[in-house]
Design an enzyme around this catalytic site. Structure first.
Site, PDB file in Angstrom:
ATOM      1  N   GLU A 114      -0.914  -8.712   4.874  1.00 37.74           N
ATOM      2  CA  GLU A 114      -1.345  -8.466   6.407  1.00 37.74           C
ATOM      3  C   GLU A 114      -2.319  -8.753   7.410  1.00 37.74           C
ATOM      4  O   GLU A 114      -2.684  -8.685   8.384  1.00 37.74           O
ATOM      5  CB  GLU A 114       0.144  -7.768   7.590  1.00 37.74           C
ATOM      6  N   HIS A 142      -3.643  -5.393   1.576  1.00 36.83           N
ATOM      7  CA  HIS A 142      -2.730  -6.009   2.528  1.00 36.83           C
ATOM      8  C   HIS A 142      -2.789  -6.771   2.891  1.00 36.83           C
ATOM      9  O   HIS A 142      -3.744  -7.607   3.998  1.00 36.83           O
ATOM     10  CB  HIS A 142      -3.373  -5.055   3.692  1.00 36.83           C
ATOM     11  N   CYS A 194       0.870  -1.036  -0.158  1.00 31.27           N
ATOM     12  CA  CYS A 194      -0.150  -0.145   0.061  1.00 31.27           C
ATOM     13  C   CYS A 194       1.341   1.171   0.090  1.00 31.27           C
ATOM     14  O   CYS A 194       0.982   1.693  -1.120  1.00 31.27           O
ATOM     15  CB  CYS A 194      -0.813  -0.013   1.487  1.00 31.27           C
TER      16      CYS A 194
END
Lengths: 730, 229
Positions: B205, B203, B86
């Site tokens: 994560e 994302h 990002c």
């Protein structure tokens, strides 16, 4: 220095009687700086002078409450040495004048309230009310507010996980923007605002002070008129990047042992923070205003004391800690200035390049501020709407489609997809359900959070409406399996000087208090916003309730989405067929009338306890409370969320409309493959349970009608808001 | 296997990626403050998501000039793998480590939602655990993820297999509707020529365990683990 004329006094929002009190307290005529300080400290926004009497009646205690109202935010114990710290606050007037910055700084302010106590914010929510969709300003305001909330929260890296948005013409000239933050702290490292230690340094950190927001608190304490747009310069401008740095710097400092007291500079800026800290600690303060970091040249003591520049904090440090503390703020590239010291004078002495610019006693301003017992009128009761008086105009499935695609009940996805609701990677129930759930980082615990209020009920019957707002929050937390622990309230009302409006406020307080006591659900923080009127027209009374609950194990919780095609739908709680003030009545019959559905708090508690028991025992993993729109809307929301249809039975007798669309309180729908366990548990708990249908297929089929395909329903439900926002200007 | 996460003022997914790395690799990463000028010994550099420098000037522009970035660029050029997520992807582009630009989303709004992505290449240390053409789901959360590069660059990226992820629908079609932010060729993530520097808008994560409602993000870290351990 300007002369204190009657015009100057009036422009500072002080009444003649209040000014007489000023003269008594001062023993002389105040100078302009001192007058300005009285003005903001005694504004409705800061002093709660009209509401205090009634706020005192709210229950605020429970064994798990660590700190109730009166601090920057409320604190509750969530076990294992951890605390949840939360509060909701309004930013209504600024958001109407400048929606992006008004909403953004509302979010920034409430986050500061929470992290000033030592908590890392872990969830943001909001409660928004806009005017009629067709009002020419509504789209602009909605778009700006949502962007402002997102702009601030997203940058801070705090997920915005829930909220509610409604439309009603009563908000045409006075929207509501209520922002809530929930934070997480260790119970042995919570920070309070009471200053202590004569001689200790008073330290200013964060952004520099500019001329923005001067008299914001006074503006928030007056009615709007058409000239209010001219007040744009009193709306503050937010800088979420600086606040992110301030958050990290404060938490880093809080991990050491250098802070005696800390308070954010919110409404009325340096004035209210310094007075509150001194007043709570019973000490005096000498402030060296020329040492305040300034953004602009030529600023005066008056401006410095009244500025509402954002992203600033005031602290009292332990002596000798200045250098070590400053090093932390240097790392984060934030201003850090010793701007005064604590004294034993119990007075606020304002120094300006060595001269005294103001000298005021602290307690009379902070604690002995005026308190009014405003006259109030009870709201007349409305008649109950008899279901038999309502004739069916269209197939129920068509009515369902109309409601699900209405401004009232359509999907709010357009809004919450503009909010980062997943950052921190602990959001385990996302927006769009009952309560949102965030995991307590590195544990199995979850905090369930929600905001609720049904203003049309409150208007029709403030006591029942106040109760309902609390009960609805209780129900939304329960529906995910969480034990409701405490609430924050954001009381948005019209002009309290009108007895009719004051009666709404008093009634709502009574209802809230009664519900909180019955449900063991105390108020730990809150905010009051009065004078929400434009040209004499009040808003719907809107006591927004923010609820927080605890899940012992996020592995055992429920969501609204249907999960299996072979499950049975069971309704828990008693149907009574209440159509007064219902969404059905409004949208299909075009009538906003009748008594709202009554709340039975005993039954509410019994059903709630049963539902939580079923979820915590892993018997139920799908649950939804029945609220706006009634049973059929609740089923439809469960179907759309899980992309599984349902077949619904109709009752053998009674009004079908009341059965499907009544907004009777205290009810839930659960889906289960073992309906006997659920109905047996209900019988044991003395809770009415009835099987209302089965999950399965790709459509909602109401007995005796053609199926309504989910795809068609979804189109109506998801389509309204994006289409509304994208439609060309007239 | 030890990673280093660079923390800029305004980074806000640094903790999340720290947790993900610890969770998937079993070792806590170094957290490196942007004012450092040297990197610790590391097998992987991660530039996390967030709003470095408040996204002021242009997303990633100021972070790309942070003191630590000289060391990051040098390490990257020497072959240390770099993952930019990002805002990290925006920084990689601003630092000249990846081609193109990331512009404001087509609808001019911040977008946070799960998106479907098609894995365009498994020939990378970041995606070796996927199947070619696999459809995965990872959330996005950004205001400026609209990938742009001139036609020639996009053509080259395609030809060299440097497009790693593309926005698609749930059936894998890279339609215009599925192209949430208006990116050229539905590009969601690209890799450099040496296949060591990977930038992506989604994302990973945020989807590393079932409670996240998805675990495709874990596969990216697992791929790295397999390739680098």
């Amino acid at each position: 220095m300007s002369e204190i004329t009657p015009d100057v006094i009036k422009s500072h929002g002080l009444t003649d009687d209040e000014y007489k009190l000023v003269l008594d307290i001062m023993g002389r005529e105040p100078n302009l700086t001192e007058l300005g300080i009285f003005s903001v400290m005694w504004s409705e926004h800061c002093s709660y002078k009209s509401s205090k009497k009634w706020l005192k009646t709210l229950p605020t205690k429970a064994p798990w409450v660590i700190q109730g109202p009166g601090e920057n935010a409320g604190v509750i114990d969530i076990g294992d040495g951890q605390a949840a710290i939360f509060k909701m606050e309004s930013h209504n007037h600024p958001s109407f004048i400048e929606p992006y910055q008004g909403a953004a700084t509302g979010v920034g302010g409430i986050m500061r309230d929470v992290f000033t106590m030592g908590a890392r914010p872990i969830a943001n929510l909001n409660a928004l009310r806009f005017g009629a969709p067709e009002h020419p300003k509504t789209r602009h305001l909605l778009s700006g507010v949502v962007e402002g909330i997102g702009g601030y929260g997203n940058c801070m890296g705090v997920p915005t996980v829930g909220g509610e948005t409604n439309f009603h013409p009563s908000y045409n000239g006075n929207i509501l923007v209520n922002a809530m933050t929930v934070g997480l702290a260790d119970t042995n490292n919570i920070f309070y605002s009471a200053a202590a230690g004569i001689g200790n340094p008073v330290v200013y950190v964060g952004s520099k002070t500019g001329r923005d927001g001067i008299h914001g608190a006074t503006m928030a304490s007056a009615e709007f008129d058409d000239a209010s747009a001219d007040k744009r310069p009193t709306v503050q401008v937010g800088d979420p990047f600086t606040e992110k740095l301030l958050l990290e710097a404060c938490l880093e400092l809080m991990a050491t042992d250098m802070i005696v007291a800390i308070q954010d500079m919110g409404a009325a800026g340096l004035t209210s923070s310094s007075f509150e800290m001194a007043s709570k600690g019973g000490v005096g303060v000498e402030l060296w205003l020329d040492k305040v970091p300034m953004r602009e040249e030529g600023m005066t003591p008056y401006e410095l004391m009244l500025s509402e520049s954002q992203e600033r904090m005031l602290m009292v440090l332990k002596p000798g800690c200045e250098e070590a503390a400053k090093a932390i703020f240097d790392k984060w590239e934030l201003d850090f200035a010793v701007i005064g010291k604590l004294t034993d004078s119990k007075r606020m002495t304002l120094m300006w390049h060595g001269d005294v610019a103001g000298d005021l006693p602290i307690d009379p301003l902070a604690e002995a501020s005026p308190e009014y017992d405003r006259p109030w009128e009870e709201t007349p009761k409305q008649d109950r709407i008899s279901a038999d008086s309502i004739e069916q105009k269209m197939p129920h499935s068509e009515a369902l489609k109309t409601l699900m695609g209405s401004a009232d009940l359509s999907s709010r996805r357009w809004i919450w997809e503009q909010y980062d609701h997943m950052v921190m990677a602990d959001t385990v129930v996302r927006p769009g359900g009952d309560a949102a759930v965030v995991r307590v980082h590195d544990t199995r615990k979850g905090l369930a959070v929600t905001t609720d209020c049904t203003p049309r009920y409150v208007k029709a019957d403030p006591v029942q409406g106040g109760m309902q707002a609390v009960a609805e929050a209780y129900r939304n937390l329960t529906a995910v399996g969480a034990t409701p622990l405490a609430i924050t309230d954001n009381m948005n009302f019209g002009n309290p000087e009108r007895p009719r409006i004051m009666g709404q406020f008093v009634g709502a307080c009574k209802g809230i208090a009664e519900a909180c006591i019955a449900l063991d659900f105390p108020v730990v923080s809150g905010n009051v916003s009065l004078y929400n009127e434009t040209n004499g027209e009040g808003i719907l009374p809107t006591p927004a309730i923010g609820g927080v609950g605890m899940l012992p194990d996020v592995g055992r919780m429920a969501t609204i989405a249907l999960k299996r095609k072979d499950s049975v739908l069971v309704m828990l709680g008693s149907p009574t067929g209440e159509l007064g003030q219902s969404v059905y009545l409004k949208n299909i019959e075009c009538r906003e009338e009748g008594a709202p559905p009554p709340v039975d708090l005993n039954s509410e508690k019994r059903v709630g306890t049963l539902v939580r028991g079923l979820i915590n025992a892993n018997v139920v993993r799908t649950c939804h409370d029945i609220s706006d729109g009634g049973l059929l809307v609740a089923v439809a929301e469960m179907c759309l969320a899980g992309n599984i249809g349902a077949d619904l039975h109709m009752p053998e007798s009674g009004s079908e409309i009341a059965w499907l669309f009544g907004e009777d309180q205290g009810r839930y729908i659960v889906a289960t493959r073992d309906p006997d366990s659920v109905t047996n548990a209900a019988a044991n708990a003395n809770v009415h349970a009835v099987i209302i249908g089965n999950a399965g297929g790709t459509a909602i089929t109401i007995e005796g009608e053609d199926p309504l395909e989910l795809d068609e329903l979804r189109k109506a439900h998801e389509g309204w808001m994006p289409n509304y926002m994208a439609a060309p200007l007239n | 296997m030890k990673a280093a996460v660079i923390v800029f003022p305004g980074s806000n997914c640094d903790r999340d990626v720290q947790v993900a790395l610890q969770n998937r690799m079993g070792t806590a990463p170094h957290m490196v403050w942007h004012r450092e000028t040297t990197l610790p010994k590391t097998d992987l550099i991660v530039l996390p998501g967030g709003f470095s420098y408040g996204d002021y000037l242009r997303c990633g522009a100021m972070a790309a000039n942070s003191p630590i970035m000289r060391a990051v660029i040098a390490a990257a050029q020497a072959g240390t793998p770099v993952l930019g997520i990002c805002n990290g992807f925006q920084i990689l582009i601003e630092a000249g480590l990846l081609p193109g630009a990331l512009m404001r989303n087509r609808n001019l709004k911040f977008i946070c939602k799960d998106v479907h992505l098609r894995v365009e290449t498994t020939d990378s240390i970041f995606t070796n655990r996927f199947n070619n053409g696999e459809i995965i789901k990872i959330p996005v959360a950004h205001h400026d993820g609209n990938y742009f590069a001139d036609d020639e660059t996009v053509k080259r990226l395609k030809g060299e297999g440097q497009i790693v992820l593309r926005y698609c629908d749930n059936e894998g079609e890279t339609t215009d509707v599925a192209n949430i932010n208006g990116s050229a060729s539905n590009i969601a993530g690209i890799i450099n020529e040496e296949r060591r520097i990977f930038g992506l808008m989604p994302h990973p994560e945020r989807v590393i365990e079932p409670l996240h409602r998805g675990t495709h993000g874990a596969m990216i870290f697992d791929s790295l683990m397999e390739a680098l351990a």
